[in-house]
Scaffold this motif. Structure first.
Motif, PDB file in Angstrom:
ATOM      1  N   TYR A 157       0.829  -1.209   0.000  1.00  0.00           N
ATOM      2  CA  TYR A 157       0.000   0.000   0.000  1.00  0.00           C
ATOM      3  C   TYR A 157       0.861   1.256   0.000  1.00  0.00           C
ATOM      4  O   TYR A 157       0.494   2.274  -0.593  1.00  0.00           O
ATOM      5  N   TYR A 158       1.994   1.194   0.656  1.00  0.00           N
ATOM      6  CA  TYR A 158       2.938   2.322   0.703  1.00  0.00           C
ATOM      7  C   TYR A 158       3.222   2.832  -0.705  1.00  0.00           C
ATOM      8  O   TYR A 158       3.098   4.027  -0.998  1.00  0.00           O
ATOM      9  N   LEU A 159       3.622   1.934  -1.602  1.00  0.00           N
ATOM     10  CA  LEU A 159       4.010   2.353  -2.947  1.00  0.00           C
ATOM     11  C   LEU A 159       2.808   2.773  -3.783  1.00  0.00           C
ATOM     12  O   LEU A 159       2.952   3.478  -4.784  1.00  0.00           O
ATOM     13  N   ALA A 160       1.584   2.346  -3.374  1.00  0.00           N
ATOM     14  CA  ALA A 160       0.381   2.687  -4.134  1.00  0.00           C
ATOM     15  C   ALA A 160      -0.163   4.063  -3.782  1.00  0.00           C
ATOM     16  O   ALA A 160      -0.950   4.635  -4.547  1.00  0.00           O
ATOM     17  N   ALA A 161       0.230   4.597  -2.638  1.00  0.00           N
ATOM     18  CA  ALA A 161      -0.391   5.813  -2.110  1.00  0.00           C
ATOM     19  C   ALA A 161      -0.401   7.003  -3.070  1.00  0.00           C
ATOM     20  O   ALA A 161      -1.394   7.733  -3.121  1.00  0.00           O
ATOM     21  N   PRO A 162       0.650   7.258  -3.856  1.00  0.00           N
ATOM     22  CA  PRO A 162       0.621   8.456  -4.700  1.00  0.00           C
ATOM     23  C   PRO A 162      -0.135   8.304  -6.010  1.00  0.00           C
ATOM     24  O   PRO A 162      -0.183   9.253  -6.807  1.00  0.00           O
ATOM     25  N   ALA A 163      -0.740   7.173  -6.286  1.00  0.00           N
ATOM     26  CA  ALA A 163      -1.358   6.922  -7.597  1.00  0.00           C
ATOM     27  C   ALA A 163      -2.512   7.883  -7.861  1.00  0.00           C
ATOM     28  O   ALA A 163      -3.162   8.397  -6.943  1.00  0.00           O
ATOM     29  N   SER A 164      -2.796   8.082  -9.147  1.00  0.00           N
ATOM     30  CA  SER A 164      -3.928   8.909  -9.552  1.00  0.00           C
ATOM     31  C   SER A 164      -5.251   8.267  -9.159  1.00  0.00           C
ATOM     32  O   SER A 164      -6.237   8.963  -8.889  1.00  0.00           O
ATOM     33  N   ALA A 165      -5.310   6.944  -9.153  1.00  0.00           N
ATOM     34  CA  ALA A 165      -6.503   6.207  -8.747  1.00  0.00           C
ATOM     35  C   ALA A 165      -6.070   4.814  -8.307  1.00  0.00           C
ATOM     36  O   ALA A 165      -5.083   4.271  -8.822  1.00  0.00           O
ATOM     37  N   ILE A 166      -6.817   4.235  -7.356  1.00  0.00           N
ATOM     38  CA  ILE A 166      -6.502   2.906  -6.836  1.00  0.00           C
ATOM     39  C   ILE A 166      -7.754   2.045  -6.939  1.00  0.00           C
ATOM     40  O   ILE A 166      -8.833   2.444  -6.488  1.00  0.00           O
ATOM     41  N   PHE A 167      -7.587   0.845  -7.516  1.00  0.00           N
ATOM     42  CA  PHE A 167      -8.678  -0.119  -7.645  1.00  0.00           C
ATOM     43  C   PHE A 167      -8.344  -1.364  -6.821  1.00  0.00           C
ATOM     44  O   PHE A 167      -7.181  -1.773  -6.735  1.00  0.00           O
ATOM     45  N   ALA A 168      -9.368  -1.966  -6.239  1.00  0.00           N
ATOM     46  CA  ALA A 168      -9.210  -3.226  -5.506  1.00  0.00           C
ATOM     47  C   ALA A 168     -10.476  -4.039  -5.678  1.00  0.00           C
ATOM     48  O   ALA A 168     -11.556  -3.482  -5.905  1.00  0.00           O
ATOM     49  N   GLN A 169     -10.359  -5.339  -5.578  1.00  0.00           N
ATOM     50  CA  GLN A 169     -11.535  -6.195  -5.533  1.00  0.00           C
ATOM     51  C   GLN A 169     -12.083  -6.195  -4.096  1.00  0.00           C
ATOM     52  O   GLN A 169     -11.338  -5.919  -3.145  1.00  0.00           O
ATOM     53  N   PRO A 170     -13.358  -6.522  -3.896  1.00  0.00           N
ATOM     54  CA  PRO A 170     -13.887  -6.557  -2.525  1.00  0.00           C
ATOM     55  C   PRO A 170     -13.078  -7.463  -1.596  1.00  0.00           C
ATOM     56  O   PRO A 170     -12.932  -7.168  -0.403  1.00  0.00           O
TER      57      PRO A 170
END
Length: 556
Positions: A374-387
């Motif tokens: 999650y650390y490396l994902a934080a600056p993304a323009s948008a974040i997608f995840a499955q339930p």
């Protein structure tokens, strides 16, 4: 102009081939698709010489299955697909992504038949997305629900003179508690029970939807398992009991339906028309435990280090290749990682941040994207995840194994010569002194403060709001959406469409994408000559005290 000409030539060739296939009356009723073992999102990377020498079909991937389903759906002569579901070794979010694809496939008027031989909870959850479920007469319905068992080693280690010194930001950051405790902490039990509850309710909802019943009735049926195939059919859990050789006549309504594996079926299916596309989206996978250096696959899995390792150097190369390329308009970072080394996670975070300054960056989470993931994902323009994605776990933990007692039992004596107040901090022969422990705690708090700041800046959250959901707490993808840790639910197709939108590209679910994996070190040969040496080096490195941003459990 040249691109349009090439596309026109390709389409002319495909039109001729499609006409020839129609003239020869090439057809297939059902395409057989085996599903068993692991099901990665992207095709596993292998050196060219291995691909040339490989015998039999390649390992299936979710990306390849999407393309196969799309081509079957495009063919007017085909009826559908026959999923041959065996023992699955894949995560819950992957199953949800595949169910999404099957739902879209059925919406186009095609049929899905599931022939399932391993009727456990994951396999049956997937099968409930089909129009019809068939099992062999001698098989057993074993979808009994979910259970998690963890062995705690604290007392056993103490008996042999080993002590694990752990420093964590909160009890929810429980990655090492099995080495220090005799049972599960209340905090870790609470979050693990919440995740299992959500997964169980998802199974009940899938059974209710797929079998035309209610969640309450589905719970009663699950609680009756295990049961034989006749009882399962009588209960409405399956539709038919047949052996494999009886399927063709059953699906052909008394005649022999033409069932072909993909390798043969693709020669009968109509070819799709090509389109010229001005820009492409790059997909950069971050898969496995995050470590510093090059990505690699170890000969054997190691505790905490795993077997597949996502190296910060390899990923940085991939990110910078996307940044330099004029053909790449946006990037999707696909994260399927429990986290790992906090330092390496920060290096990848920096590369994602740099890329975002020039091109849109979307993060798509796989089965897990927690802690360092999650650390490396934080600056993304948008974040997608499955339930069902496991994410969050925003926190830092450190562990020092102290083996002085074990050495003493073996009559091994250690002599030390040190200079510096904290020079013994990284030794595993003696416990930390009070000064060393205070320094260790300050370092953890510093890294944790940096982690929180990365999330606050990337997600636009107030720090007080973040602290309520941080501290190592683990969340599902649906929880994360509610808490503002992700932007939307979905998988790789949804992430690619979002990247296309942000880059100003026309939405195109069939658009090819470029997979960038970085340097030649990802991954090496499955069994390199230096495999044992690499394994021993990694094992030694794993014992070295370090700061981790890692999930407290893997394989839920």
């Amino acid at each position: 102009m040249i691109g349009h000409i090439i596309a026109a030539l390709i389409n002319t060739t495909r039109a001729v081939r499609n006409g020839w296939r129609a003239l020869l009356r090439c057809r297939v009723d059902y395409v057989r698709i085996p599903l068993r073992g692991a099901l990665p999102e992207l095709p596993p990377h292998a050196p060219r010489w291995q691909r040339l020498l490989r015998r039999g079909p390649a390992q299936p991937s979710l990306t390849a299955l999407r393309r196969q389903l799309a081509q079957v759906a495009d063919d007017p002569q085909s009826t559908g697909v026959l999923l041959e579901i065996g023992a699955l070794a894949t995560g819950w979010a992957t199953l949800q992504s595949l169910r999404d694809e099957l739902r879209g496939f059925r919406a186009r008027g095609k049929r899905v038949v599931a022939y399932i031989t391993a009727l456990d909870a994951p396999g049956y959850y997937l099968a409930c997305a089909a129009d019809e479920i068939v099992m062999p007469p001698s098989a057993v319905f074993q979808a009994t629900g979910f259970a998690s068992e963890v062995q705690y080693l604290g007392d056993a280690l103490a008996r042999v003179g080993i002590v694990a010194e752990v420093e964590a930001v909160s009890p929810y950051k429980a990655a090492y508690e099995r080495f220090t405790r005799a049972d599960m902490s209340p905090e870790n039990r609470a979050q693990l029970e919440r995740l299992i509850d959500q997964r169980y309710h998802a199974l009940l909802a899938a059974v209710a939807e797929g079998r035309g019943t209610t969640p309450e009735a589905a719970r009663e049926l699950i609680d009756r398992a295990p049961m034989g195939s006749a009882d399962a059919q009588a209960a409405g859990l399956i539709d038919a009991r047949l052996y494999e050789d009886e399927l063709a006549r059953h699906l052909g309504a008394g005649q022999e339906a033409k069932l072909l594996p993909w390798a043969r079926a693709k020669g009968a299916l109509r070819l799709p028309m090509a389109r010229y596309r001005k820009g492409v989206v790059a997909v950069i996978p971050v898969e496995g435990t995050i470590v510093a250096g090059a990505s690699q696959r170890l000969p054997l899995p190691l505790p905490l280090l795993g077997q597949v390792q996502a190296g910060s150097d390899s990923i940085a190369q991939a990110v910078r290749a996307a940044e330099r390329s004029g053909q790449i308009a946006a990037a999707v970072v696909y994260v399927n990682s429990p986290g790992g080394d906090a330092f390496a996670s920060d290096l990848i975070w920096r590369e994602v941040l740099r890329l975002k300054a020039k091109k849109p960056v979307v993060v798509v989470m796989g089965d897990m994207a927690a802690s360092g993931g999650y650390y490396l994902a934080a600056p993304a323009s948008a974040i997608f995840a499955q339930p069902g994605t496991v994410t969050g776990s925003i926190g830092v933990i450190a562990m020092r194994p102290v083996v002085g007692g074990l050495l003493e039992k073996a009559s091994i004596h250690t002599a030390n010569i040190r200079r510096g107040a904290n020079s013994g901090m990284y030794s595993i022969t003696q416990p930390l002194s009070e000064g060393e422990r205070a320094a260790w705690h300050r370092l953890i708090e510093t890294i944790y403060a940096d982690f929180r700041q990365r999330v606050v800046a990337g997600r636009g959250m107030a720090e007080a709001e973040l602290e309520k959901i941080a501290g190592g707490r683990v969340w599902s993808g649906s929880d994360a959406l509610r808490l503002g840790l992700v932007d939307a639910l979905g998988g790789l197709p949804e992430g690619i469409r979002k990247a296309q939108e942000l880059a100003g590209l026309p939405p195109d679910e069939r658009a090819p994408f470029a997979v960038l994996r970085g340097g030649a070190g990802l991954p090496p040969q499955p069994f390199p000559a230096e495999g044992l040496a690499a394994l021993l080096a990694c094992a030694e490195d794993g014992l070295r005290p370090r700061l981790w941003a890692i999930l407290p459990f893997v394989g839920l």
